[in-house]
Enzyme design. Structure first.
Site, PDB file in Angstrom:
ATOM      1  N   GLY A 177       0.812  -1.204   0.000  1.00 19.91           N
ATOM      2  CA  GLY A 177       0.000   0.000   0.000  1.00 19.91           C
ATOM      3  C   GLY A 177       0.846   1.255   0.000  1.00 19.91           C
ATOM      4  O   GLY A 177       2.041   1.222   0.313  1.00 19.91           O
TER       5      GLY A 177
ATOM      6  N   GLN B  54       2.589  10.148   1.524  1.00 17.25           N
ATOM      7  CA  GLN B  54       3.967   9.673   1.354  1.00 17.25           C
ATOM      8  C   GLN B  54       4.647  10.261   0.130  1.00 17.25           C
ATOM      9  O   GLN B  54       5.861  10.160  -0.009  1.00 17.25           O
ATOM     10  CB  GLN B  54       4.001   8.139   1.278  1.00 17.25           C
TER      11      GLN B  54
ATOM     12  N   CYS C  96       8.061   0.328   6.442  1.00 16.96           N
ATOM     13  CA  CYS C  96       7.369   1.386   5.710  1.00 16.96           C
ATOM     14  C   CYS C  96       8.283   1.934   4.625  1.00 16.96           C
ATOM     15  O   CYS C  96       9.489   2.090   4.850  1.00 16.96           O
ATOM     16  CB  CYS C  96       6.994   2.509   6.685  1.00 16.96           C
ATOM     17  N   LEU C  97       7.699   2.239   3.475  1.00 18.45           N
ATOM     18  CA  LEU C  97       8.482   2.794   2.370  1.00 18.45           C
ATOM     19  C   LEU C  97       9.083   4.155   2.735  1.00 18.45           C
ATOM     20  O   LEU C  97      10.032   4.600   2.108  1.00 18.45           O
ATOM     21  CB  LEU C  97       7.601   2.945   1.116  1.00 18.45           C
TER      22      LEU C  97
ATOM     23  N   HIS D 155      -2.049   0.590   9.058  1.00 25.19           N
ATOM     24  CA  HIS D 155      -0.803   1.333   8.805  1.00 25.19           C
ATOM     25  C   HIS D 155      -1.028   2.412   7.738  1.00 25.19           C
ATOM     26  O   HIS D 155      -0.595   3.557   7.892  1.00 25.19           O
ATOM     27  CB  HIS D 155       0.262   0.312   8.367  1.00 25.19           C
ATOM     28  N   GLU D 156      -1.727   2.053   6.645  1.00 29.33           N
ATOM     29  CA  GLU D 156      -1.944   3.017   5.560  1.00 29.33           C
ATOM     30  C   GLU D 156      -2.827   4.177   6.003  1.00 29.33           C
ATOM     31  O   GLU D 156      -2.573   5.331   5.666  1.00 29.33           O
ATOM     32  CB  GLU D 156      -2.552   2.332   4.329  1.00 29.33           C
TER      33      GLU D 156
ATOM     34  N   HIS E 293      -1.135   6.796   8.002  1.00 31.91           N
ATOM     35  CA  HIS E 293      -0.385   7.790   7.222  1.00 31.91           C
ATOM     36  C   HIS E 293      -1.234   9.034   6.965  1.00 31.91           C
ATOM     37  O   HIS E 293      -0.729  10.152   6.972  1.00 31.91           O
ATOM     38  CB  HIS E 293       0.032   7.209   5.864  1.00 31.91           C
TER      39      HIS E 293
HETATM   40 NI    NI Z   1       4.033   3.186   5.500  1.00 33.93          NI
END
Ligand code: NI
Length: 171
Positions: A45, A50, A97-98, A139-140, A143
């Site tokens: 995701g 982000q 996480c990215l 988690h998404e 954000h």
């Molecule tokens: Ni993340």
């Protein structure tokens, strides 16, 4: 167009995102860019925040909701997603996480949740997630509220990571 994923400790990651009231060309382009970006990097995701856009839009791999590890990826843009906890029993998953490079940690979250939102055409979308997938959904959406998984770990673990970053071991 591929977008750059912003990295912690960029303060934009801590900013809250605004609801999307109308889907115009800008939102469609944003969703396409996010889709291309996520596909190029790999992951379950991505939230618009982000890439520095503070609108409530996430891309989620809905194939993973079927708990079939061999299912082909199927990324869906979801607008204004919200989480409902269906079973609050704490469950721990190892998250990454990215936007948080070279770090993973166990995070405790409710075991079973539902995610409700709409697709780009305004059709309702509902996903249910248990265990790892449930953690991904939460988690998404975190954000969009300016919350990272490292905000949910112990002060000690968090400060060790911040220290490592401060020393420039991570670019
Ligand atoms: Ni993340």
């Amino acid at each position: 167009m591929l977008r750059q994923i912003i990295q912690y400790p960029d303060p934009r990651l801590a900013q809250k995102s605004a609801p999307i009231e109308q889907v115009g060309e800008d939102i469609r382009i944003l969703a396409t860019d996010m889709l291309d970006t996520l596909k190029s990097i790999g992951g379950l995701g991505l939230a618009a925040s982000q890439i520095g856009v503070h609108k409530r839009l996430v891309i989620i791999d809905i194939a993973q909701s079927k708990e079939d590890p061999d299912a082909p990826q199927n990324f869906l843009p979801i607008l204004n997603p919200r989480i409902t906890v269906l079973d609050k029993t704490p469950h721990r998953e190892n998250e990454g996480c990215l936007s948080v490079s070279e770090f993973r940690a166990e995070v405790s979250r409710p075991r079973l949740v539902a995610l409700d939102g709409t697709d780009l055409d305004g059709n309702p979308v509902r996903l249910e997630g248990e265990g790892y997938y449930g953690a991904c959904l939460q988690h998404e959406i975190d954000h969009l509220d300016g919350v990272l998984f490292i905000d949910r770990i112990s002060y000690l673990k968090r400060s060790l990571y911040d220290k490592k970053l401060g020393k420039g071991k991570i670019k």
